[in-house]
Design a protein around this motif. Structure first.
Motif, PDB file in Angstrom:
ATOM      1  N   UNK A 167      25.162  72.901 119.004  1.00  0.00           N
ATOM      2  CA  UNK A 167      25.971  71.716 119.319  1.00  0.00           C
ATOM      3  C   UNK A 167      25.073  70.552 119.735  1.00  0.00           C
ATOM      4  N   UNK A 168      23.943  70.878 120.344  1.00  0.00           N
ATOM      5  CA  UNK A 168      23.006  69.838 120.770  1.00  0.00           C
ATOM      6  C   UNK A 168      21.942  69.574 119.713  1.00  0.00           C
ATOM      7  N   UNK A 169      21.994  70.299 118.601  1.00  0.00           N
ATOM      8  CA  UNK A 169      20.884  70.284 117.651  1.00  0.00           C
ATOM      9  C   UNK A 169      21.402  70.132 116.224  1.00  0.00           C
ATOM     10  N   UNK A 170      22.106  69.046 115.986  1.00  0.00           N
ATOM     11  CA  UNK A 170      22.595  68.812 114.631  1.00  0.00           C
ATOM     12  C   UNK A 170      22.606  67.318 114.366  1.00  0.00           C
ATOM     13  N   UNK A 171      23.125  66.910 113.206  1.00  0.00           N
ATOM     14  CA  UNK A 171      23.129  65.488 112.854  1.00  0.00           C
ATOM     15  C   UNK A 171      24.540  64.907 112.844  1.00  0.00           C
ATOM     16  N   UNK A 172      25.511  65.646 113.352  1.00  0.00           N
ATOM     17  CA  UNK A 172      26.870  65.191 113.719  1.00  0.00           C
ATOM     18  C   UNK A 172      27.702  64.663 112.566  1.00  0.00           C
ATOM     19  N   UNK A 173      27.378  65.014 111.345  1.00  0.00           N
ATOM     20  CA  UNK A 173      28.139  64.490 110.204  1.00  0.00           C
ATOM     21  C   UNK A 173      29.459  65.239 110.066  1.00  0.00           C
ATOM     22  N   UNK A 174      30.519  64.483 109.834  1.00  0.00           N
ATOM     23  CA  UNK A 174      31.871  65.032 109.703  1.00  0.00           C
ATOM     24  C   UNK A 174      32.437  64.613 108.346  1.00  0.00           C
ATOM     25  N   UNK A 175      32.904  65.575 107.571  1.00  0.00           N
ATOM     26  CA  UNK A 175      33.504  65.291 106.263  1.00  0.00           C
ATOM     27  C   UNK A 175      34.304  66.509 105.833  1.00  0.00           C
ATOM     28  N   UNK A 176      35.072  66.356 104.762  1.00  0.00           N
ATOM     29  CA  UNK A 176      35.859  67.494 104.276  1.00  0.00           C
ATOM     30  C   UNK A 176      35.804  67.619 102.763  1.00  0.00           C
ATOM     31  N   UNK A 177      34.818  66.978 102.124  1.00  0.00           N
ATOM     32  CA  UNK A 177      34.776  66.931 100.663  1.00  0.00           C
ATOM     33  C   UNK A 177      34.082  68.148 100.066  1.00  0.00           C
ATOM     34  N   UNK A 178      34.597  69.316 100.374  1.00  0.00           N
ATOM     35  CA  UNK A 178      34.055  70.563  99.812  1.00  0.00           C
ATOM     36  C   UNK A 178      34.770  70.893  98.511  1.00  0.00           C
ATOM     37  N   UNK A 179      34.146  71.743  97.704  1.00  0.00           N
ATOM     38  CA  UNK A 179      34.613  71.961  96.328  1.00  0.00           C
ATOM     39  C   UNK A 179      35.849  72.843  96.246  1.00  0.00           C
ATOM     40  N   UNK A 180      35.810  74.009  96.872  1.00  0.00           N
ATOM     41  CA  UNK A 180      36.841  75.008  96.617  1.00  0.00           C
ATOM     42  C   UNK A 180      38.051  74.829  97.531  1.00  0.00           C
ATOM     43  N   UNK A 181      39.203  75.314  97.066  1.00  0.00           N
ATOM     44  CA  UNK A 181      40.456  75.125  97.809  1.00  0.00           C
ATOM     45  C   UNK A 181      40.358  75.678  99.228  1.00  0.00           C
ATOM     46  N   UNK A 182      39.747  76.853  99.365  1.00  0.00           N
ATOM     47  CA  UNK A 182      39.665  77.500 100.682  1.00  0.00           C
ATOM     48  C   UNK A 182      38.862  76.631 101.659  1.00  0.00           C
ATOM     49  N   UNK A 183      37.735  76.098 101.172  1.00  0.00           N
ATOM     50  CA  UNK A 183      36.893  75.245 102.022  1.00  0.00           C
ATOM     51  C   UNK A 183      37.591  73.931 102.326  1.00  0.00           C
ATOM     52  N   UNK A 184      38.208  73.342 101.308  1.00  0.00           N
ATOM     53  CA  UNK A 184      38.911  72.076 101.517  1.00  0.00           C
ATOM     54  C   UNK A 184      39.994  72.234 102.577  1.00  0.00           C
ATOM     55  N   UNK A 185      40.680  73.369 102.565  1.00  0.00           N
ATOM     56  CA  UNK A 185      41.787  73.573 103.509  1.00  0.00           C
ATOM     57  C   UNK A 185      41.297  73.557 104.948  1.00  0.00           C
ATOM     58  N   UNK A 186      40.241  74.300 105.252  1.00  0.00           N
ATOM     59  CA  UNK A 186      39.826  74.391 106.657  1.00  0.00           C
ATOM     60  C   UNK A 186      39.072  73.136 107.097  1.00  0.00           C
ATOM     61  N   UNK A 187      38.253  72.561 106.204  1.00  0.00           N
ATOM     62  CA  UNK A 187      37.526  71.353 106.609  1.00  0.00           C
ATOM     63  C   UNK A 187      38.457  70.138 106.694  1.00  0.00           C
ATOM     64  N   UNK A 188      39.450  70.060 105.831  1.00  0.00           N
ATOM     65  CA  UNK A 188      40.391  68.947 105.910  1.00  0.00           C
ATOM     66  C   UNK A 188      41.287  69.097 107.142  1.00  0.00           C
ATOM     67  N   UNK A 189      41.670  70.333 107.448  1.00  0.00           N
ATOM     68  CA  UNK A 189      42.423  70.570 108.689  1.00  0.00           C
ATOM     69  C   UNK A 189      41.589  70.114 109.886  1.00  0.00           C
ATOM     70  N   UNK A 190      40.302  70.413 109.832  1.00  0.00           N
ATOM     71  CA  UNK A 190      39.413  70.005 110.905  1.00  0.00           C
ATOM     72  C   UNK A 190      39.318  68.480 111.000  1.00  0.00           C
ATOM     73  N   UNK A 191      39.176  67.810 109.853  1.00  0.00           N
ATOM     74  CA  UNK A 191      39.056  66.347 109.866  1.00  0.00           C
ATOM     75  C   UNK A 191      40.318  65.705 110.427  1.00  0.00           C
ATOM     76  N   UNK A 192      41.471  66.257 110.094  1.00  0.00           N
ATOM     77  CA  UNK A 192      42.720  65.702 110.635  1.00  0.00           C
ATOM     78  C   UNK A 192      42.777  65.879 112.155  1.00  0.00           C
ATOM     79  N   UNK A 193      42.262  67.008 112.644  1.00  0.00           N
ATOM     80  CA  UNK A 193      42.195  67.185 114.095  1.00  0.00           C
ATOM     81  C   UNK A 193      41.214  66.198 114.716  1.00  0.00           C
ATOM     82  N   UNK A 194      40.057  66.001 114.052  1.00  0.00           N
ATOM     83  CA  UNK A 194      39.089  65.001 114.541  1.00  0.00           C
ATOM     84  C   UNK A 194      39.766  63.650 114.716  1.00  0.00           C
ATOM     85  N   UNK A 195      40.632  63.271 113.779  1.00  0.00           N
ATOM     86  CA  UNK A 195      41.222  61.931 113.786  1.00  0.00           C
ATOM     87  C   UNK A 195      42.129  61.690 114.993  1.00  0.00           C
TER      88      UNK A 195
END
Length: 406
Positions: free
Chosen positions: A63-91
């Protein structure tokens, strides 16, 4: 530049209790995923007799050692679902937690440097749109309009042939994210226990009943692993193996500059990604070190390769001075997708293998992991990410989804 005020000192944001003899749920790992899971267990499921055990200090690992990039543009449906859910929570996260996190939706572009890059990028844009994710293909002129300092000349080693762009993507201030979650989790009754290393597990047959720690044995109804690269060590203690390898991943920041880099630029082809922090540092990441290891530091040759690529794309960086470097531990699966679900041990759960996607996944992972622990079954957003896929072969191949080769 964002002029919001600095937060309170973290010492005043959560209590620092002694561990109790027993908890309904013990979460191992006090990083973003562990703290967020505890928060959603309390908020969404009313489970507040929860301890988060951290061997070091809260949010002092990846958590202290990353570059903090947030996005949800992953290729597969499964990845898009969880990362987009995450982005909506971020918002909505700053409002939900009542805490500034400098969440900035400044957009993320992924550059293409070859015809193969172009084909893969356009494919990803179309896949994103089918999943309702904002994504577009932009040509070199549009790349230049979004980031005026980038070099789009044809005579460089890897000419820019265009890129994908997700306008809703962005960055957040990583430590403030952790502090915001920790404060609310503590207020809801969660015990956040630092300097408490797990040394073993207590089992009744195949059922987990507690953890052994440097601060004594603690009984638990359920145990959830959220220790990123160290998950394989903990799983070995519990009697099973996980298909992850851990690598150092390093990043660096420059001295302070005027705001010259208004968006986030990633290049999968040359393995560099750049944003500018709110204070003005240029934040840059590279590829993983090729060897396995748990060291939170990197190698000079990676920085050299990273900077040579960065300077070619951004000539203005040539005179920037290095301020500091750091390394995180990237836990990588064979399909470059996370593992989240039940384990072969009863009442023990696992969340690991996020590779370079862990920070952006914090809200979504915490939300889904809490559901999995509370209900002893996966949520629809993480049902495809169980350990069993490595037996069934239903892999989710997201290699190439990040600007990091792993």
């Amino acid at each position: 530049m964002d002029q919001r005020h600095l937060p309170e000192h973290p010492d005043f944001l959560w209590s620092n209790p002694e561990p109790k003899k027993s908890y309904d749920v013990i979460i191992i790992g006090g990083g973003g995923h562990g703290i967020a899971t505890a928060y959603y267990l309390a908020k969404n499921h009313g489970i507040t007799n929860v301890a988060v055990l951290e061997k070091g200090w809260l949010a002092g690992g990846n958590m202290a050692r990353n570059t903090t990039i947030i996005r949800s543009n992953y290729l597969w449906d499964e990845s898009a679902a969880i990362y987009e859910h995450s982005l909506k929570l971020w918002e909505g996260l700053e409002e939900e937690l009542g805490y500034n996190m400098f969440f900035s939706q400044r957009g993320v572009m992924n550059l293409a440097h070859t015809l193969q890059d172009v084909r893969e990028s356009v494919r990803r844009v179309e896949a994103n749109r089918l999943n309702g994710i904002d994504a577009e293909w932009i040509d070199p002129k549009q790349v230049k309009e979004l980031c005026p300092i980038i070099n789009i000349n044809d005579d460089i080693r890897y000419p820019v042939m265009g890129g994908t762009y997700q306008p809703r993507a962005g960055i957040a201030k990583h430590d403030w994210v952790a502090w915001g979650y920790a404060r609310r989790a503590s207020e809801l009754g969660v015990d956040l226990i630092q300097n408490c290393e797990v040394t073993g597990f207590v089992k009744d047959g195949n059922k987990i009943t507690g953890v052994k720690t440097t601060r004594g044995t603690i009984n638990a109804g359920k145990v959830a692993l959220a220790a990123a690269g160290h998950t394989s060590v903990l799983a070995d203690m519990a009697g099973f193996r996980v298909p992850i390898q851990s690598h150092p991943l390093q990043a660096l920041v420059s001295e302070l500059h005027e705001i010259i880099h208004p968006t986030v630029v990633m290049s999968n082809h040359v393995h560099v990604y750049v944003s500018q922090a709110h204070k003005g540092e240029l934040v840059m990441g590279a590829g993983v070190d090729t060897f396995n290891g748990y060291g939170q530091r990197g190698s000079f040759h990676v920085i050299e390769h990273q900077m040579s690529a960065a300077v070619e794309l951004f000539p203005a960086f040539a005179r920037a001075h290095l301020l500091r470097t750091w390394g995180g531990i990237v836990d990588v699966t064979m399909d470059a997708s996370p593992i989240m679900g039940k384990t072969p041990v009863d009442n023990m759960y696992i969340n690991c293998g996020w590779g370079t996607g862990g920070f952006k996944g914090v809200p979504g992972a915490g939300w889904a992991y809490a559901h999995t622990i509370a209900n002893d079954s996966a949520h629809e957003t993480n049902s495809a990410f169980g350990l069993e896929r490595f037996e069934t072969g239903a892999l989710i191949d997201e290699h190439g989804a990040a600007a990091v080769a792993h």
